[in-house]
Design an enzyme around this catalytic site. Structure first.
Site, PDB file in Angstrom:
ATOM      1  N   HIS A  79     -23.480 -47.315 -53.847  1.00 48.22           N
ATOM      2  CA  HIS A  79     -22.746 -48.097 -53.027  1.00 48.22           C
ATOM      3  C   HIS A  79     -23.813 -49.481 -52.992  1.00 48.22           C
ATOM      4  O   HIS A  79     -23.066 -50.619 -53.256  1.00 48.22           O
ATOM      5  CB  HIS A  79     -22.422 -47.673 -51.608  1.00 48.22           C
ATOM      6  CG  HIS A  79     -21.652 -46.312 -51.523  1.00 48.22           C
ATOM      7  ND1 HIS A  79     -21.831 -45.272 -50.927  1.00 48.22           N
ATOM      8  CD2 HIS A  79     -20.488 -46.487 -52.130  1.00 48.22           C
ATOM      9  CE1 HIS A  79     -21.000 -44.634 -50.897  1.00 48.22           C
ATOM     10  NE2 HIS A  79     -19.910 -45.115 -51.767  1.00 48.22           N
ATOM     11  N   LYS A 102     -10.504 -37.754 -44.472  1.00 49.93           N
ATOM     12  CA  LYS A 102     -11.101 -37.432 -45.534  1.00 49.93           C
ATOM     13  C   LYS A 102     -12.048 -36.135 -45.549  1.00 49.93           C
ATOM     14  O   LYS A 102     -12.963 -36.097 -44.868  1.00 49.93           O
ATOM     15  CB  LYS A 102     -11.696 -38.620 -46.122  1.00 49.93           C
ATOM     16  CG  LYS A 102     -12.151 -38.559 -47.485  1.00 49.93           C
ATOM     17  CD  LYS A 102     -12.915 -39.497 -48.087  1.00 49.93           C
ATOM     18  CE  LYS A 102     -13.227 -39.264 -49.782  1.00 49.93           C
ATOM     19  NZ  LYS A 102     -14.219 -40.537 -50.220  1.00 49.93           N
ATOM     20  N   ARG A 123     -17.570 -45.138 -61.272  1.00 54.01           N
ATOM     21  CA  ARG A 123     -18.681 -44.711 -62.067  1.00 54.01           C
ATOM     22  C   ARG A 123     -18.114 -43.893 -63.239  1.00 54.01           C
ATOM     23  O   ARG A 123     -18.957 -43.935 -64.199  1.00 54.01           O
ATOM     24  CB  ARG A 123     -18.990 -43.009 -60.921  1.00 54.01           C
ATOM     25  CG  ARG A 123     -19.595 -43.959 -59.519  1.00 54.01           C
ATOM     26  CD  ARG A 123     -19.645 -42.601 -58.828  1.00 54.01           C
ATOM     27  NE  ARG A 123     -18.300 -42.121 -58.269  1.00 54.01           N
ATOM     28  CZ  ARG A 123     -18.004 -41.394 -57.463  1.00 54.01           C
ATOM     29  NH1 ARG A 123     -18.922 -40.824 -56.709  1.00 54.01           N
ATOM     30  NH2 ARG A 123     -16.856 -41.062 -57.100  1.00 54.01           N
ATOM     31  N   SER A 163     -21.108 -39.622 -52.047  1.00 58.04           N
ATOM     32  CA  SER A 163     -21.717 -39.197 -50.849  1.00 58.04           C
ATOM     33  C   SER A 163     -21.301 -37.636 -50.707  1.00 58.04           C
ATOM     34  O   SER A 163     -22.123 -37.234 -49.829  1.00 58.04           O
ATOM     35  CB  SER A 163     -20.712 -40.006 -49.856  1.00 58.04           C
ATOM     36  OG  SER A 163     -20.781 -41.469 -50.185  1.00 58.04           O
TER      37      SER A 163
END
Ligand code: PNS
Length: 163
Positions: free
Chosen positions: A17, A41, A92, A130
């Site tokens: 990030h 999420k 990505r 993450s």
């Protein structure tokens, strides 16, 4: 004055990030990093939105044209409120493409005055996420080099709390 918004859940912010934010900051006059509440999420974020904002702030403190704020609205509404005309997303791998393509199309439909642009990940962070970082930390593995130092410390502290 060109302002971009760089949105995400950032639970927590990774070096991938940070790389995208730094590269966006070099392209735009101002970058607003927008940390989504994202309550649903992945079973709920590990860090509160305020903790995530603080961790992003710590990671980008050397970038004078970048600000960080939480949000819980449509992304295009935040872009409108902050006078941002570009949404910057990191990409990505091909696996990101479908979801990002869908979000870009929907955001364009909601406000065609706001363009989505993608910054391709550098190869060393193409595998980084993450959720992977949280899983490694939860099992006591090292996340050094994958996240800023303050995030590593926060992950260690959070893993100890939940044991
Ligand atoms: O880091 P993430 O979880 O991939 O980020 C997703 C995010 C926060 C960018 C996305 O969920 C979002 O834009 N949320 C705000 C609500 C919204 O505008 N939804 C419509 C666009 S699909």
């Amino acid at each position: 004055m060109k302002r971009a918004v760089c949105p995400g859940t950032f639970d927590p912010v990774t070096n991938g990030h940070v790389d995208v934010i730094e590269r966006a900051a070099a392209l735009f006059d101002e970058v607003v990093v927008a940390v989504a509440l994202s309550p649903d999420k992945g079973g709920g974020p590990l860090f509160t939105v305020d903790e995530r904002v603080a961790l992003v702030q710590g990671a980008i403190s050397g970038l004078p044209n970048v600000t960080v704020r939480p949000f819980d609205t449509l992304l295009v509404e935040l872009a409108q409120q902050t006078d941002a005309t570009v949404i910057i997303k990191g990409l990505r791998a091909v696996t990101d493409f479908e979801r990002e393509f869908q979000m870009a199309q929907l955001n364009y439909r909601l406000d065609p005055g706001i363009e989505t642009m993608f910054i391709m990940s550098v190869p060393e962070y193409a595998y980084l996420s993450s959720s992977a970082v949280k899983e490694i930390a939860r099992h006591g593995g090292s996340v050094a080099g994958l996240v800023p130092d303050a995030v590593r410390e926060a992950l260690v502290a959070r893993s100890k709390q939940s044991r």
